[in-house]
Design a protein around this motif. Structure first.
Motif, PDB file in Angstrom:
ATOM      1  N   GLN A   1       0.831  -1.210   0.000  1.00 18.06           N
ATOM      2  CA  GLN A   1       0.000   0.000   0.000  1.00 18.06           C
ATOM      3  C   GLN A   1       0.864   1.258   0.000  1.00 18.06           C
ATOM      4  OE1 GLN A   1      -3.367   0.345   2.641  1.00 18.06           O
ATOM      5  NE2 GLN A   1      -3.442  -1.880   2.881  1.00 18.06           N
ATOM      6  N   VAL A   2       1.932   1.252   0.798  1.00 16.73           N
ATOM      7  CA  VAL A   2       2.826   2.416   0.854  1.00 16.73           C
ATOM      8  C   VAL A   2       3.382   2.703  -0.537  1.00 16.73           C
ATOM      9  CG1 VAL A   2       5.031   3.285   1.745  1.00 16.73           C
ATOM     10  CG2 VAL A   2       3.428   2.133   3.289  1.00 16.73           C
ATOM     11  N   TYR A   3       3.867   1.680  -1.226  1.00 16.26           N
ATOM     12  CA  TYR A   3       4.476   1.895  -2.540  1.00 16.26           C
ATOM     13  C   TYR A   3       3.430   2.173  -3.611  1.00 16.26           C
ATOM     14  CZ  TYR A   3       8.532   0.541   0.031  1.00 16.26           C
ATOM     15  OH  TYR A   3       9.520   0.507   0.981  1.00 16.26           O
ATOM     16  N   ALA A   4       2.211   1.662  -3.440  1.00 19.30           N
ATOM     17  CA  ALA A   4       1.130   2.004  -4.368  1.00 19.30           C
ATOM     18  C   ALA A   4       0.774   3.482  -4.242  1.00 19.30           C
ATOM     19  CB  ALA A   4      -0.097   1.126  -4.109  1.00 19.30           C
ATOM     20  N   VAL A   5       0.773   4.000  -3.017  1.00 20.15           N
ATOM     21  CA  VAL A   5       0.514   5.426  -2.782  1.00 20.15           C
ATOM     22  C   VAL A   5       1.605   6.252  -3.456  1.00 20.15           C
ATOM     23  CG1 VAL A   5       0.583   7.197  -0.974  1.00 20.15           C
ATOM     24  CG2 VAL A   5      -0.859   5.178  -0.683  1.00 20.15           C
ATOM     25  N   ALA A   6       2.855   5.845  -3.290  1.00 18.29           N
ATOM     26  CA  ALA A   6       3.969   6.572  -3.914  1.00 18.29           C
ATOM     27  C   ALA A   6       3.838   6.537  -5.442  1.00 18.29           C
ATOM     28  CB  ALA A   6       5.296   5.978  -3.473  1.00 18.29           C
ATOM     29  N   ASP A   7       3.427   5.411  -5.985  1.00 16.49           N
ATOM     30  CA  ASP A   7       3.264   5.290  -7.445  1.00 16.49           C
ATOM     31  C   ASP A   7       2.182   6.216  -7.981  1.00 16.49           C
ATOM     32  OD1 ASP A   7       5.273   3.421  -7.501  1.00 16.49           O
ATOM     33  OD2 ASP A   7       3.917   1.686  -7.616  1.00 16.49           O
TER      34      ASP A   7
END
Length: 180
Positions: free
Chosen positions: A51-57
Motif C-alpha cells: 500500500q505504501v508503494y502504491a501510494v507513492a506510485d
C-alpha cells in the motif's frame, strides 16, 4: 493517562507560525504523506508496504516531489527502500510519543506544500510531526479523538479500506480546491 499526555504534547508543539492556506494539488510543488501501522504480522507487513508503494506510485505522474514518512511498531527488513523514511517505536519518546530529534530534524528538512496523513487511527508520533510541519495545507482522514486539527479532514465510509482508495478520495478534493 499516557494518551492524554501525548495529545497534550501534540497540541503544545503545534506550529503557530506557518502560513495556512488552501493549495490546489496541481499547483503543489511537494507533497508529504504520513502513514502509520500498528504491530503487524509478516503477511500484514507485506500488504502494508504494498500500500505504501502504491501510494507513492500514484504521485509519479504528477509534477511534484513526494515524501513519504512511515511509523511502524517494529521496522521489518524490507522497509529500507528509496523515497520512504521509516521509523519505529524505539525512535519515539516513551510518554509524549514524540519522535526523537533525528526523526524530527529529517522530517523538517523536507519542506512540502501539502501534508497528507493517511493513517486510519490516531498515531501520536505522526500527529506530532503533522503538528510541527510548516506545510500550508494539512489534510487527514477524519478519525475520532485526533489531538491536532487538520485544515481539511475527509470522512470516508470504510476507513479500513486500502490507503490508495482513501488517497484517491483526498486527491479528488485537493484537485477541486481553488485558492483565492
Amino acid at each position: 493517562m499516557c494518551k492524554k499526555y501525548a495529545a497534550y504534547r501534540v497540541r503544545k508543539n503545534e506550529n503557530k507560525t506557518r502560513n495556512k492556506r488552501f493549495v490546489n494539488l496541481k499547483q503543489a510543488k511537494s507533497v508529504h504523506i504520513l502513514m502509520g501501522a500498528n504491530a503487524l504480522t509478516p503477511m500484514e507487513t507485506e500488504q502494508f508496504y504494498k500500500q505504501v508503494y502504491a501510494v507513492a506510485d500514484m504521485f509519479q505522474s504528477m509534477l511534484c516531489k513526494l515524501y513519504v514518512t512511515v511509523c511502524v511498531h517494529k521496522i521489518p527488513l524490507e522497509s529500507k527502500r528509496m523515497g520512504v523514511d521509516v521509523f519505529d517505536s524505539k525512535q519515539v519518546k516513551t510518554f509524549s510519543k514524540k519522535p526523537k530529534q533525528p526523526i524530527v530534524t529529517a522530517f523538517n528538512d523536507k519542506k512540502s506544500d501539502i501534508l497528507i496523513n493517511l493513517t486510519p487511527f490516531v498515531c501520536y508520533p505522526l500527529e506530532h510531526l503533522a503538528a510541527l510541519s510548516d506545510a500550508p495545507l494539512k489534510v487527514a482522514l477524519k478519525v475520532e479523538n485526533r489531538p491536532f486539527q487538520y485544515d481539511l479532514q475527509l470522512q470516508v465510509d470504510d476507513i479500513a479500506q486500502e490507503a490508495t482508495k482513501n488517497l484517491s478520495a483526498l486527491i479528488f478534493y485537493l484537485e477541486k480546491i481553488q485558492p483565492k
